[in-house]
Design a protein around this motif. Structure first.
Motif, PDB file in Angstrom:
ATOM      1  N   ALA A  11       1.987   3.993  -4.571  1.00  0.00           N
ATOM      2  CA  ALA A  11       0.630   3.560  -4.883  1.00  0.00           C
ATOM      3  C   ALA A  11      -0.179   4.696  -5.509  1.00  0.00           C
ATOM      4  O   ALA A  11      -0.975   4.480  -6.425  1.00  0.00           O
ATOM      5  CB  ALA A  11      -0.057   3.052  -3.622  1.00  0.00           C
ATOM      6  N   LEU A  12       0.023   5.902  -5.027  1.00  0.00           N
ATOM      7  CA  LEU A  12      -0.675   7.065  -5.590  1.00  0.00           C
ATOM      8  C   LEU A  12      -0.311   7.283  -7.049  1.00  0.00           C
ATOM      9  O   LEU A  12      -1.158   7.665  -7.870  1.00  0.00           O
ATOM     10  CB  LEU A  12      -0.365   8.316  -4.773  1.00  0.00           C
ATOM     11  CG  LEU A  12      -1.033   8.392  -3.393  1.00  0.00           C
ATOM     12  CD1 LEU A  12      -0.464   9.560  -2.592  1.00  0.00           C
ATOM     13  CD2 LEU A  12      -2.543   8.527  -3.530  1.00  0.00           C
ATOM     14  N   PHE A 293      -5.825   1.758  -5.423  1.00  0.00           N
ATOM     15  CA  PHE A 293      -4.874   2.135  -4.379  1.00  0.00           C
ATOM     16  C   PHE A 293      -4.624   0.959  -3.424  1.00  0.00           C
ATOM     17  O   PHE A 293      -3.471   0.657  -3.072  1.00  0.00           O
ATOM     18  CB  PHE A 293      -5.412   3.346  -3.609  1.00  0.00           C
ATOM     19  CG  PHE A 293      -4.500   3.856  -2.523  1.00  0.00           C
ATOM     20  CD1 PHE A 293      -3.345   4.555  -2.848  1.00  0.00           C
ATOM     21  CD2 PHE A 293      -4.796   3.640  -1.190  1.00  0.00           C
ATOM     22  CE1 PHE A 293      -2.500   5.035  -1.853  1.00  0.00           C
ATOM     23  CE2 PHE A 293      -3.969   4.111  -0.186  1.00  0.00           C
ATOM     24  CZ  PHE A 293      -2.820   4.813  -0.518  1.00  0.00           C
ATOM     25  N   ALA A 294      -5.689   0.278  -3.027  1.00  0.00           N
ATOM     26  CA  ALA A 294      -5.551  -0.877  -2.133  1.00  0.00           C
ATOM     27  C   ALA A 294      -4.708  -1.969  -2.775  1.00  0.00           C
ATOM     28  O   ALA A 294      -3.839  -2.574  -2.126  1.00  0.00           O
ATOM     29  CB  ALA A 294      -6.932  -1.419  -1.769  1.00  0.00           C
ATOM     30  N   ALA A 295      -4.945  -2.220  -4.061  1.00  0.00           N
ATOM     31  CA  ALA A 295      -4.162  -3.242  -4.773  1.00  0.00           C
ATOM     32  C   ALA A 295      -2.690  -2.875  -4.808  1.00  0.00           C
ATOM     33  O   ALA A 295      -1.811  -3.714  -4.570  1.00  0.00           O
ATOM     34  CB  ALA A 295      -4.701  -3.417  -6.189  1.00  0.00           C
ATOM     35  N   ALA A 296      -2.404  -1.614  -5.091  1.00  0.00           N
ATOM     36  CA  ALA A 296      -1.008  -1.170  -5.189  1.00  0.00           C
ATOM     37  C   ALA A 296      -0.298  -1.247  -3.843  1.00  0.00           C
ATOM     38  O   ALA A 296       0.870  -1.673  -3.766  1.00  0.00           O
ATOM     39  CB  ALA A 296      -0.963   0.259  -5.730  1.00  0.00           C
ATOM     40  N   VAL A 297      -0.985  -0.870  -2.781  1.00  0.00           N
ATOM     41  CA  VAL A 297      -0.367  -0.905  -1.444  1.00  0.00           C
ATOM     42  C   VAL A 297      -0.092  -2.330  -1.000  1.00  0.00           C
ATOM     43  O   VAL A 297       1.031  -2.678  -0.587  1.00  0.00           O
ATOM     44  CB  VAL A 297      -1.277  -0.188  -0.416  1.00  0.00           C
ATOM     45  CG1 VAL A 297      -0.802  -0.473   1.009  1.00  0.00           C
ATOM     46  CG2 VAL A 297      -1.296   1.310  -0.679  1.00  0.00           C
ATOM     47  N   ASP A 299       0.025  -5.120  -2.731  1.00  0.00           N
ATOM     48  CA  ASP A 299       0.991  -5.793  -3.594  1.00  0.00           C
ATOM     49  C   ASP A 299       2.411  -5.493  -3.114  1.00  0.00           C
ATOM     50  O   ASP A 299       3.262  -6.388  -3.062  1.00  0.00           O
ATOM     51  CB  ASP A 299       0.812  -5.337  -5.039  1.00  0.00           C
ATOM     52  CG  ASP A 299       1.844  -5.947  -5.973  1.00  0.00           C
ATOM     53  OD1 ASP A 299       1.867  -7.175  -6.115  1.00  0.00           O
ATOM     54  OD2 ASP A 299       2.645  -5.170  -6.547  1.00  0.00           O
ATOM     55  N   ARG A 300       2.660  -4.269  -2.732  1.00  0.00           N
ATOM     56  CA  ARG A 300       3.988  -3.884  -2.243  1.00  0.00           C
ATOM     57  C   ARG A 300       4.301  -4.474  -0.866  1.00  0.00           C
ATOM     58  O   ARG A 300       5.461  -4.583  -0.488  1.00  0.00           O
ATOM     59  CB  ARG A 300       4.113  -2.351  -2.211  1.00  0.00           C
ATOM     60  CG  ARG A 300       4.350  -1.769  -3.592  1.00  0.00           C
ATOM     61  CD  ARG A 300       4.242  -0.255  -3.628  1.00  0.00           C
ATOM     62  NE  ARG A 300       4.693   0.242  -4.927  1.00  0.00           N
ATOM     63  CZ  ARG A 300       3.979   0.162  -6.041  1.00  0.00           C
ATOM     64  NH1 ARG A 300       2.760  -0.382  -6.004  1.00  0.00           N
ATOM     65  NH2 ARG A 300       4.448   0.611  -7.186  1.00  0.00           N
ATOM     66  N   LEU A 301       3.255  -4.875  -0.162  1.00  0.00           N
ATOM     67  CA  LEU A 301       3.462  -5.541   1.129  1.00  0.00           C
ATOM     68  C   LEU A 301       3.646  -7.053   0.969  1.00  0.00           C
ATOM     69  O   LEU A 301       3.848  -7.763   1.956  1.00  0.00           O
ATOM     70  CB  LEU A 301       2.284  -5.258   2.057  1.00  0.00           C
ATOM     71  CG  LEU A 301       2.145  -3.811   2.554  1.00  0.00           C
ATOM     72  CD1 LEU A 301       0.848  -3.641   3.336  1.00  0.00           C
ATOM     73  CD2 LEU A 301       3.341  -3.416   3.416  1.00  0.00           C
TER      74      LEU A 301
END
Length: 411
Positions: A11-12, A293-297, A299-301
């Motif tokens: 995500a970073l 960052f929230a979107a990336a995290v 989405d991966r969940l």
């Protein structure tokens, strides 16, 4: 077992890739603010409190001029007497609309608290509908504005077209870019150039290099405990636009004939307004990076996120579809427990004035309800979206989001 460390690292990288556009905007808008401060020769004298009627409050008058310069408008009304963004929006609408005028909502059903101002669908004493204003609502087609329907709905009575920049609590529509708002304004003006294009700009300031008033909006309003307050403004709101329209609005904030000539700047509010505006472009950048960052995290969940990490943004809000009330509540509990204020308090769903459903809100903020600070909220109704926004520092946002990810878990 979920590898949260791996998710965080990935995500970073997405934040690093996506943030360049917003870093450029932050630099541009910082230069814009500095240019306005230099032009108006901001000095320590402007930052002092006033009392009583506060005639000739130079700090208040100069801040109005600075806002007008930043938004490239004829006039501005920036006041601590606005109790919220909703109040600023209401003052603007009540100032320019009278009985028999027609208002068209071009972006579908507005945010819940705006519905009480309009008086539709819930009848509200003192609302626009109660005062005789005609209201029409043009649904969006998915995430797109129906320009042809808007144009065909305009009548001889149409006085104002309302455009909500942010998605609000919609699970379907997206936030509009400044360019898209300009397209709506242009379409409206082709039918009747006298119609007022009014923009609810909440959550959108300083995301892009341009603002809606630069692409055709005649009048615009927002909150100072969101983007423009930079995390320092303790209250307040603003209205910017055409001089005649801002003046009409000022008569509703104070009284006809008094307008913006009065209104004391109490305590340290002037300094907080000026310094908050100076910091705002940088603080908005922190909030945008936190949202990416929230979107990336999440989405991966496995959760649906709007916008996606790499999508173009025009506000600070991140929607995450959590699908169950339990996940929605867990997310908000995690955000609250990672807040600098009231971290020991557990948020619970409740009915709040202006909303149609139970709402759960997490906001352990230094300024009560300040959504430029890290906060999350959502209505307890399907599809159980949480709306996450703010973050004075990206580091804080990163810690809170990873805590929420662990508490909510994979889909």
């Amino acid at each position: 077992m979920t590898d949260f460390k791996k998710i965080e690292e990935a995500a970073l990288l997405e934040v690093l890739q996506a943030a360049k556009r917003y870093e450029e905007a932050a630099l541009y808008n910082t230069e814009k603010v500095m240019q306005a401060f230099r032009k108006h020769m901001v000095s320590d004298f402007y930052l002092k409190p006033t009392t009583g009627y506060a005639y000739s409050d130079v700090g208040r008058e100069k801040l109005d001029e600075i806002y007008a310069d930043i938004f490239k408008t004829e006039a501005a009304l920036v006041r601590s007497q606005f109790v919220s963004g909703t109040h600023a929006l209401a003052v603007a609408l009540l100032g320019v609309l009278k009985a028999g005028d027609e208002m068209i909502a071009a972006t579908g059903a507005p945010y819940d608290t705006m519905q009480t101002i309009i008086g539709v669908p819930v009848k509200t004493p003192g609302s626009l509908a109660d005062l005789g204003v005609i209201y029409k609502e043009i649904p969006m087609t998915g995430s797109q504005v129906d320009l042809e329907k808007i144009k065909s709905s305009i009548t001889a009575k149409t006085k104002l077209v309302h455009i909500q920049r942010s998605c609000g609590y919609s699970s379907v529509r997206k936030t509009l870019t400044v360019e898209e708002i300009g397209t709506i304004c242009k379409a409206v003006k082709t039918v009747n150039p006298e119609i007022i294009c009014f923009v609810d700009n909440c959550y959108g300031e300083f995301i892009e290099k341009e603002e809606p008033t630069e692409v055709g909006a005649d009048l615009m309003a927002g909150s100072l405990i969101k983007n423009l307050g930079g995390g320092l403004a303790p209250t307040g709101g603003y209205i910017v636009g055409r001089r005649d329209l801002v003046e009409l609005a000022s008569y509703r904030l104070t009284a006809p004939g008094l307008g913006g000539e009065m209104g004391a700047t109490l305590g340290d509010t002037a300094r907080e307004f000026y310094q908050g505006l100076f910091l705002a472009p940088h603080v908005v950048l922190q909030a945008v990076k936190t949202a990416i960052f929230a979107a990336a995290v999440f989405d991966r969940l496995g959760y649906q996120v709007t916008p996606a990490a790499g999508d173009r943004r025009s506000d600070i809000i991140q929607a995450i579809c959590l699908e169950t009330k339990e996940r929605l509540c867990n997310f908000c509990v995690a955000i609250q427990s990672n807040s600098p204020v009231d971290a020991h308090v557990a948020p619970v769903p409740a009915m709040i004035p202006g909303y149609q459903d139970e709402i759960i809100m997490a906001a352990g903020t230094f300024v009560q309800g300040a959504s430029i600070e890290l906060s999350a909220d959502g209505p307890c109704r399907e599809p159980y979206n949480v709306y996450f926004q703010g973050g004075l520092t990206f580091e804080h946002g990163r810690v809170a989001i990873m805590s929420a990810a662990k508490m909510v878990g994979e889909k």
